[in-house]
Motif scaffolding. Structure first.
Motif, PDB file in Angstrom:
ATOM      1  N   MET A 189       0.716  -1.299  -0.058  1.00 16.64           N
ATOM      2  CA  MET A 189       0.077   0.014   0.017  1.00 16.64           C
ATOM      3  C   MET A 189       0.721   1.243  -0.014  1.00 16.64           C
ATOM      4  O   MET A 189       0.802   2.298  -0.733  1.00 16.64           O
ATOM      5  CB  MET A 189      -1.052   0.000   1.135  1.00 16.64           C
ATOM      6  CG  MET A 189      -2.211  -0.555   1.105  1.00 16.64           C
ATOM      7  SD  MET A 189      -2.835  -0.790   2.612  1.00 16.64           S
ATOM      8  CE  MET A 189      -2.776   0.806   3.163  1.00 16.64           C
ATOM      9  N   SER A 200      -5.773   8.730  -7.783  1.00 15.30           N
ATOM     10  CA  SER A 200      -6.701   7.385  -8.350  1.00 15.30           C
ATOM     11  C   SER A 200      -5.865   6.990  -9.600  1.00 15.30           C
ATOM     12  O   SER A 200      -6.650   6.370 -10.507  1.00 15.30           O
ATOM     13  CB  SER A 200      -8.079   7.885  -8.581  1.00 15.30           C
ATOM     14  OG  SER A 200      -8.139   9.299  -9.148  1.00 15.30           O
ATOM     15  N   ARG A 218      -8.852   3.459 -17.964  1.00 17.75           N
ATOM     16  CA  ARG A 218     -10.197   3.077 -17.621  1.00 17.75           C
ATOM     17  C   ARG A 218     -11.032   2.551 -18.588  1.00 17.75           C
ATOM     18  O   ARG A 218     -11.154   3.343 -19.866  1.00 17.75           O
ATOM     19  CB  ARG A 218     -11.148   4.227 -16.955  1.00 17.75           C
ATOM     20  CG  ARG A 218     -10.288   4.925 -15.676  1.00 17.75           C
ATOM     21  CD  ARG A 218     -11.397   4.900 -14.517  1.00 17.75           C
ATOM     22  NE  ARG A 218     -10.541   5.257 -13.457  1.00 17.75           N
ATOM     23  CZ  ARG A 218      -9.670   4.469 -12.767  1.00 17.75           C
ATOM     24  NH1 ARG A 218      -9.976   3.347 -12.888  1.00 17.75           N
ATOM     25  NH2 ARG A 218      -8.827   4.934 -11.819  1.00 17.75           N
ATOM     26  N   GLU A 246      -6.706  -4.802 -11.165  1.00 14.65           N
ATOM     27  CA  GLU A 246      -6.257  -3.642 -10.440  1.00 14.65           C
ATOM     28  C   GLU A 246      -5.681  -2.543 -11.414  1.00 14.65           C
ATOM     29  O   GLU A 246      -5.762  -1.495 -11.115  1.00 14.65           O
ATOM     30  CB  GLU A 246      -5.322  -3.783  -9.246  1.00 14.65           C
ATOM     31  CG  GLU A 246      -5.919  -4.751  -8.154  1.00 14.65           C
ATOM     32  CD  GLU A 246      -5.086  -4.503  -6.783  1.00 14.65           C
ATOM     33  OE1 GLU A 246      -5.183  -3.928  -5.949  1.00 14.65           O
ATOM     34  OE2 GLU A 246      -4.013  -5.496  -7.155  1.00 14.65           O
ATOM     35  N   GLY A 258      -8.290  -1.149 -13.252  1.00 13.22           N
ATOM     36  CA  GLY A 258      -9.387  -0.298 -12.408  1.00 13.22           C
ATOM     37  C   GLY A 258     -10.804  -1.037 -12.806  1.00 13.22           C
ATOM     38  O   GLY A 258     -11.674  -0.224 -12.522  1.00 13.22           O
ATOM     39  N   ASN A 259     -10.987  -2.050 -13.275  1.00  9.15           N
ATOM     40  CA  ASN A 259     -12.365  -2.365 -13.384  1.00  9.15           C
ATOM     41  C   ASN A 259     -12.626  -3.950 -13.088  1.00  9.15           C
ATOM     42  O   ASN A 259     -12.015  -4.709 -13.611  1.00  9.15           O
ATOM     43  CB  ASN A 259     -12.588  -2.153 -14.954  1.00  9.15           C
ATOM     44  CG  ASN A 259     -14.350  -2.432 -15.188  1.00  9.15           C
ATOM     45  OD1 ASN A 259     -14.783  -3.022 -14.583  1.00  9.15           O
ATOM     46  ND2 ASN A 259     -14.317  -1.266 -16.164  1.00  9.15           N
ATOM     47  N   VAL A 260     -13.508  -4.167 -12.356  1.00  7.15           N
ATOM     48  CA  VAL A 260     -13.679  -5.523 -11.772  1.00  7.15           C
ATOM     49  C   VAL A 260     -14.515  -6.328 -12.820  1.00  7.15           C
ATOM     50  O   VAL A 260     -14.331  -7.641 -12.897  1.00  7.15           O
ATOM     51  CB  VAL A 260     -14.465  -5.656 -10.449  1.00  7.15           C
ATOM     52  CG1 VAL A 260     -14.479  -7.096  -9.943  1.00  7.15           C
ATOM     53  CG2 VAL A 260     -13.475  -4.784  -9.296  1.00  7.15           C
ATOM     54  N   ASN A 301     -17.417   6.820 -11.895  1.00  5.14           N
ATOM     55  CA  ASN A 301     -16.270   7.102 -12.153  1.00  5.14           C
ATOM     56  C   ASN A 301     -15.926   8.577 -12.445  1.00  5.14           C
ATOM     57  O   ASN A 301     -15.803   9.280 -13.452  1.00  5.14           O
ATOM     58  CB  ASN A 301     -15.382   6.540 -13.366  1.00  5.14           C
ATOM     59  CG  ASN A 301     -15.071   5.084 -12.949  1.00  5.14           C
ATOM     60  OD1 ASN A 301     -14.742   4.749 -11.639  1.00  5.14           O
ATOM     61  ND2 ASN A 301     -15.145   4.214 -13.749  1.00  5.14           N
ATOM     62  N   ALA A 322     -11.432  10.697  -7.631  1.00  3.31           N
ATOM     63  CA  ALA A 322     -12.047   9.936  -6.791  1.00  3.31           C
ATOM     64  C   ALA A 322     -12.030  10.468  -5.398  1.00  3.31           C
ATOM     65  O   ALA A 322     -13.100  10.744  -4.674  1.00  3.31           O
ATOM     66  CB  ALA A 322     -12.130   8.246  -6.858  1.00  3.31           C
ATOM     67  N   ASN A 355     -15.169  -1.548  -8.351  1.00  6.11           N
ATOM     68  CA  ASN A 355     -14.344  -0.184  -8.602  1.00  6.11           C
ATOM     69  C   ASN A 355     -13.064  -0.402  -7.989  1.00  6.11           C
ATOM     70  O   ASN A 355     -13.201  -0.611  -6.673  1.00  6.11           O
ATOM     71  CB  ASN A 355     -15.231   0.732  -8.328  1.00  6.11           C
ATOM     72  CG  ASN A 355     -14.637   2.023  -8.804  1.00  6.11           C
ATOM     73  OD1 ASN A 355     -13.519   2.282  -9.271  1.00  6.11           O
ATOM     74  ND2 ASN A 355     -15.493   3.060  -9.389  1.00  6.11           N
ATOM     75  N   VAL A 356     -11.976  -0.403  -8.504  1.00  8.65           N
ATOM     76  CA  VAL A 356     -10.749  -0.570  -7.966  1.00  8.65           C
ATOM     77  C   VAL A 356     -10.218   0.948  -7.161  1.00  8.65           C
ATOM     78  O   VAL A 356      -9.451   0.975  -6.205  1.00  8.65           O
ATOM     79  CB  VAL A 356      -9.805  -1.142  -8.739  1.00  8.65           C
ATOM     80  CG1 VAL A 356      -8.332  -1.319  -8.287  1.00  8.65           C
ATOM     81  CG2 VAL A 356     -10.109  -2.147  -9.532  1.00  8.65           C
ATOM     82  N   THR A 357     -10.843   2.009  -7.532  1.00  6.95           N
ATOM     83  CA  THR A 357     -10.337   3.351  -7.376  1.00  6.95           C
ATOM     84  C   THR A 357     -10.498   3.450  -5.699  1.00  6.95           C
ATOM     85  O   THR A 357      -9.578   3.935  -5.210  1.00  6.95           O
ATOM     86  CB  THR A 357     -11.303   4.334  -7.966  1.00  6.95           C
ATOM     87  OG1 THR A 357     -11.828   3.783  -9.275  1.00  6.95           O
ATOM     88  CG2 THR A 357     -10.522   5.619  -8.028  1.00  6.95           C
ATOM     89  N   LEU A 403      -7.467   1.578  -2.348  1.00  5.86           N
ATOM     90  CA  LEU A 403      -6.429   2.164  -1.262  1.00  5.86           C
ATOM     91  C   LEU A 403      -7.176   2.734  -0.028  1.00  5.86           C
ATOM     92  O   LEU A 403      -6.815   2.294   1.189  1.00  5.86           O
ATOM     93  CB  LEU A 403      -5.635   3.360  -1.984  1.00  5.86           C
ATOM     94  CG  LEU A 403      -4.517   3.566  -1.086  1.00  5.86           C
ATOM     95  CD1 LEU A 403      -3.532   2.596  -1.261  1.00  5.86           C
ATOM     96  CD2 LEU A 403      -3.748   5.029  -1.731  1.00  5.86           C
TER      97      LEU A 403
END
Lengths: 767, 767
Positions: free
Chosen positions: A291, A312, A321, A533, A536-538, B324, B328, B537-539, B542
């Motif tokens: 992290m 971000s 994205r 990751e 950025g989109n699952v 998005n 973010a 959403n990975v944003t 963290l």
């Protein structure tokens, strides 16, 4: 090849009752075999197991000194240690993030200058003719950068070559690869990767980040630098292999995290590569390091991009994205994705096979540093030439969009307001090219451009991997995959009547990229998370998983993953997850080395020096035995001591006689061992006089008093499980009266592997 | 409390030279202690360790039969096994997905009917007065559902109560919780969770999915159902604890995956709960099961929602997509998030402490099934009443949006075209409420509504967890957190001048939800991934990580996680990741049970029967020794045999004499042991005649010939590491002549834990 494969023939091996050949004899024998029946070709290294690699001690040395220290320590002491572990992990993350940031900015600046110069040159000569001058300029610029990169690697630190991922895998597995986590390696790696990326090779800067993170971790956690001769007198407790390994896995995770902006992916990467020593607290610390690493990188890059505080957009590579359509993909696309996964597996296997042959060629013929530098320069020049030729002959012109997604649009022979589409793929850092392939509007590339690009880049990348430069294979793989993936998308759109739903070739580019990368490196879980990751989109998580799984299954059918191939080619005794399935036949009796050099609990110094000097008894660990009351009674096992410990004892002259005569002599402490760690001097550098040779040494305080043991009849899988799960370096084999009969080390277990013809035994070699 | 805490007092323990009290005596002694000095309060269960739980054998029984089978098996045989493991995992995923789908659809239908009925009733009485009738209707409806749910749980299968996560944690840890993976448990669990969710309790249906998945896995992998008395004669190889555990972890992962649409999160959940047995192939199989599970659920739900083929909305709970924005969150929001994490940790700790007291109260006073059912009904009625009161007195009216995000908007006393905002939070399934809190427009809730809602729901949820109904705590936690998180967002927007950037209270709702859930259950890595996958959403990855980490650190300062509390309150001998830090003082000599009942290699049947019947020697495993040539020579350890194996041997009358007389007698095979697994009959049910008692039994073929051993001086952490890493059930302690001196089992290790006053020793009790 068959004449050097020594299959384990059961009939010739003794059954339980008959006496067995002892291990070392068998080996010498088999070595002679290969010398006598001199094969026409040089033996492939993957059929050998090198004896030059030592193992790491991932089991704590529990001797009296250690236990006394632990017992003296209060609960608060342990809390402080725990806190300092967190601090170290934070530092690791921070420094790794900084390094990633540095690499990114320098590469961007230098590459920017290079492309600007070349672009201006091309524009100047497009009208007047004489573009060959531009080509030469481009090729020379590339070669110079690559030359610098190759020289520092080849001449100063050869271990910094490649991505470093195989080396880190080995380190976490317990193999001591010399110089792999030194400061010098880090410096060479960082400079090398900058040179090779700016030099326009088909490489990425992401893989080396993992190695860099690991070096940072190994350095920070020890609180000193042996290279710089600075000792900060902190974190002394962490100066042993077990603790260091934990930090190195955190460093590797932080590296992944910085490279891809994927903290969870980083943790999973460390997990997939070294899960045998896992526990919850460690996981969290690793997660923390990851992290911090992403966070640091983001923070500094956001300042650099003059947008401070926007966190971000993480990672060195950013896939951009993907638009959230209401429906990302349909059920009937799943079979298509799986088919693409299979293609990725096939292409990956092809890549690996070609690279395997190339590596064997390199091992045989390109082992001198100057040759290596020349090869790297050649590749750089060829890459530039091929790119230039492709751009030159391409007539794929696309209108220049208003949003200027292209950083360096080349007009070349296109009409005004248009740019050469082939140039966007070649005339760019690979990271940007991947992003363009994912996100450019449908129609930005014509199919021919993509096909030709895939083909050339595939061979270029394959040729490049294994050069003596610091560079990773992640980005080239993604780029190849994205190119053919996008091509698939376009073709599907063409053949299907309902063009609208196939409208997004970027989706197929993503799937193709995953398939190709999966086919080459064969990771699944961690790679899924890294890609998710990074995008950025699952939403695309499920297809990516399916694709990676398919690519792995298909690829594994033909050949191993790229990293495993390179580990094998270096003859490293790597322990896989489990013993080969059909190895229940073997017992500890058959796999162990025997006879073993044992030491007495109170041993003559001369004997110890002779034992350590004799390289044939080189297990680096010696069972300690104690003689029974009567001389007839057999000697029982009572401990295990390492070569490194004996060296320290000899250096400090911890002899019984001296202790008696000099009462004031300081008692040897754990600190003395820690100060010597990890570079223990060789036995030759320690002077022992003839008088001293007659002294005695009492090992009882320093040996591990409770070594793990197994009986002789223990099956290989059981021995393997014990060694693998506890990270043992030496496992003593005893008979039912607790007498030492043998010793099992990493090489004894790594020797056995499942080949095409069942269980095979690798030869041990001093190479 | 102090009078029942028996601190390990070093002075009273023997040093190395002095004879030690043997283990069982010590225990009886300490038990008497607590009886004599009768404490005023009933001893808290977490200061005891129950002896009633057996352990599972996560180490393969490597006896001759097993080795012979393995050696007979060809490479193809192992490949087939590997393929069938994948098939089983696929089946597990498919069935788990189906169950999730079933629960979801039934709950949605029933809850829809309920809310429709109540809503119509309320609308009818709003004008004319007499809303108390609506209240009664609502309360009665809820109570009926909950009553059904509570009755089946309390009377038919009490183990199905709660979320089942603590039980699965224990199972993976190696503790045999009776009936936890039976078909009956699954049926009760599924029906129970439907009833409790439809009954309007403050519960979720996600936690129980993990348990359901585990049961499915345990069933499918065995190829038979003991309850239904059907044996499909397949997967017989998997009928042992080691293999079954691997599948159960896959099942748990599939459950998480179905519940949250989080396949990677599922894998990480299994990992965080049981990482000690991890390896790469297993990870991939678990991943595969998770994928199939999400996929199945998605597929069937997409059909149910009349949108077949759209697979992009996975999971039972769906947090909906966060928009998005270009940015973010900003750097200066990070401290705010961390502060919210701390609040979450505090509130979580409060929740856990309250629930802990409540559970102790329940253990003492609410242990009869009818009382339990009545309590559940009471909670249901109170929940309805409180909800109704809150809605009734709320004057927070919001305009009805055009998009109709509310499923059951209640107008109540609001003007036409408006709806009661409090009602959206209460008058809905909790999943929908969470989603509303995340995504409704700024201004949809007024701060007072949220504050009051948080407060009431907090206490309701706390009261509800631990009731005798099947239900999870995930969703209520998320809901509480989302409510106060949104409140924070609104307050921040109010106090800050630049209102625009705080415009999205939904973001704060998400952070609050993460903080609250993290504060209660204290997972970090897996929960991060689960939340990221659920939001799609990975944003926000963290911030979620930071928040979860903070919540864990803050919460751990006060009290353990909810699941750990419940495990402790049930006195389960749960092995944590490592031995307590300050336990280097202890050695195997002190922790082991001694003397140990040993059997001879060829033993009299009468002795065996007596040994098995004597409950005081109840280690369920017996070292096998062989006498030396002369009677003076001590008996050496030569194997280990389990109670279950002896039972099978007795049942089949495998006596030396019978084998001689009846030459045709079938040799006992591994199959006989597998058929008896896992419900071995008690010794009382096996009839052994007086003649047979004089026969001899030869154990050499059936015992594990190479048990793991440690010397007496091995430190506790070293012993712990060995047992934990290899999943051992029995570890034999031997002296330096290989004579048995003691036995270390799970309870001997789980006894020691770090309390407030340093290392504490739990008492063993038969409860």
């Amino acid at each position: 090849m068959a004449n050097i494969t020594k299959k384990v023939s059961w009939s010739s091996r003794g059954d339980e009752g008959t006496p067995l050949l002892n291990g070392s004899e068998t080996r010498r024998h088999s070595k002679e075999d290969s010398v006598r029946g001199r094969p026409k070709e040089i033996p492939h290294n993957e059929k050998l197991l090198s004896l030059k690699y030592e193992s790491l001690d991932y089991d704590n040395i529990e001797n009296q000194l250690f236990l006394e220290e632990e017992r003296r320590m209060s609960y608060m002491g342990f809390r402080c240690l725990e806190i300092s572990r967190w601090v170290v992990c934070g530092l690791i993350g921070f420094l790794t993030g900084l390094i990633a940031c540095f690499i990114d900015i320098v590469v961007e600046q230098l590459a920017g200058i290079k492309y600007q110069v070349v672009k201006e040159n091309i524009e100047r000569f497009t009208e007047v003719g004489g573009l060959s001058i531009s080509l030469i300029l481009w090729a020379v610029l590339n070669s110079i950068f690559v030359m610098v990169g190759a020289i520092i690697v080849a001449f100063f630190e050869p271990i910094a070559a490649g991505s470093g991922i195989p080396q880190i895998k080995c380190y976490l597995n317990g193999v001591k690869i010399p110089r792999v986590v030194r400061l010098k390696t880090l410096v060479v790696k960082v400079c090398g990767v900058i040179c090779s990326v700016v030099g326009g090779l088909a490489v990425g800067k992401e893989g080396p980040m993992i190695h860099s993170g690991a070096v940072v971790a190994a350095g920070v956690s020890q609180g000193r630098s042996t290279s710089l001769k600075r000792d900060f007198k902190i974190f002394e407790y962490f100066r042993r292999d077990t603790e260091k390994r934990d930090f190195v896995s955190a460093g590797a995770a932080a590296g992944v995290s910085a490279a891809f902006g994927a903290p969870v992916g980083g943790v999973l990467f460390s997990l997939e590569e070294g899960a045998s020593f896992w526990n919850q607290m460690l996981t969290w610390r690793i997660f923390f390091a990851s992290m911090i690493s992403t966070f640091t990188l983001n923070f500094f890059l956001s300042i650099y991009h003059k947008n401070p505080g926007d966190l971000s957009n993480p990672g060195l590579i950013n896939f951009g994205r993907f638009e959230n359509d209401s429906v990302a993909y349909y059920l009937y696309e799943i079979p298509l994705f799986i088919a693409m996964g299979a293609i990725g597996g096939l292409l990956g296997a092809l890549f690996n096979v070609l690279n395997y042959w190339l590596t064997i060629f390199r091992i045989r013929y390109v082992h001198r540093p100057c040759l290596q530098v020349m090869e790297a320069m050649l590749v750089a020049a060829v890459t530039a030439t091929v790119s230039f030729t492709m751009i030159y002959f391409s007539d794929d012109c696309q209108p220049l969009g208003p949003e200027h997604t292209e950083e360096y649009p080349l007009q070349l022979f296109c009409a005004d307001g248009e740019y050469n589409s082939m140039a966007t793929a070649f005339f760019n850092t690979p990271e940007r090219s991947v992003r363009s392939l994912f996100h450019n509007q449908p129609g930005s590339y014509n199919p021919l451009t993509l096909g030709v690009f895939t083909l050339t880049y595939f061979f270029l990348a394959c040729w490049t991997y294994g050069l003596t430069v610091s560079a990773g294979v992640f980005i080239p793989s993604l780029l190849i995959g994205a190119a053919w993936g996008r091509l698939c998308g376009i073709l599907l759109a063409t053949i299907s009547a309902t063009g609208s739903i196939w409208a997004d070739p970027g989706k197929y580019a993503l799937i193709g990229a995953a398939a190709q990368l999966g086919g080459i490196v064969r990771m699944t879980l961690s790679l899924t998370v890294i890609l998710v990751e990074a995008t950025g989109n699952v939403t695309y998580g499920l297809p990516i998983m399916l694709v990676l799984m398919t690519a792995k299954i298909v690829g594994d059918y033909f050949v191993e993953g790229l990293y495993d191939i390179h580990i094998k080619l270096q003859s490293i005794p790597f322990l896989h997850w489990e013993a080969p399935a059909t190895s229940h036949w073997l017992t500890a009796r058959e796999v162990m080395s025997s006879p073993v050099t044992c030491l007495n609990k109170v041993e003559k110094v001369g004997t110890i020096v002779d034992t350590l000097s004799n390289t044939s008894t080189n297990h680096n660990g010696f069972p300690v035995v104690v003689q029974g009351a009567s001389s007839e009674e057999p000697a029982k096992l009572c401990g295990l001591i390492l070569r490194s410990q004996l060296i320290v004892l000899l250096k400090h002259k911890v002899f019984v006689e001296l202790a008696r005569s000099r009462l004031t002599q300081r008692k040897l402490q754990l600190k003395d061992f820690r100060d010597a760690y990890p570079r223990f001097p060789p036995i030759q550098s320690i002077h022992v006089s003839q008088d001293e040779r007659e002294c005695m040494m009492d090992l009882s305080e320093f040996m591990t008093a409770t070594p793990y043991t197994v009986p002789q009849d223990t099956s290989l899988p059981r021995v393997f499980k014990l060694v693998r799960a506890l990270g043992l370096r030496h496992l003593v084999v005893v008979d039912d009266e607790n007498r030492v009969v043998g010793l099992v080390t990493r090489k004894d277990l790594a020797r056995y592997h499942l080949g095409k013809h069942g269980l095979e035994e690798l030869q041990l070699a001093q190479t």
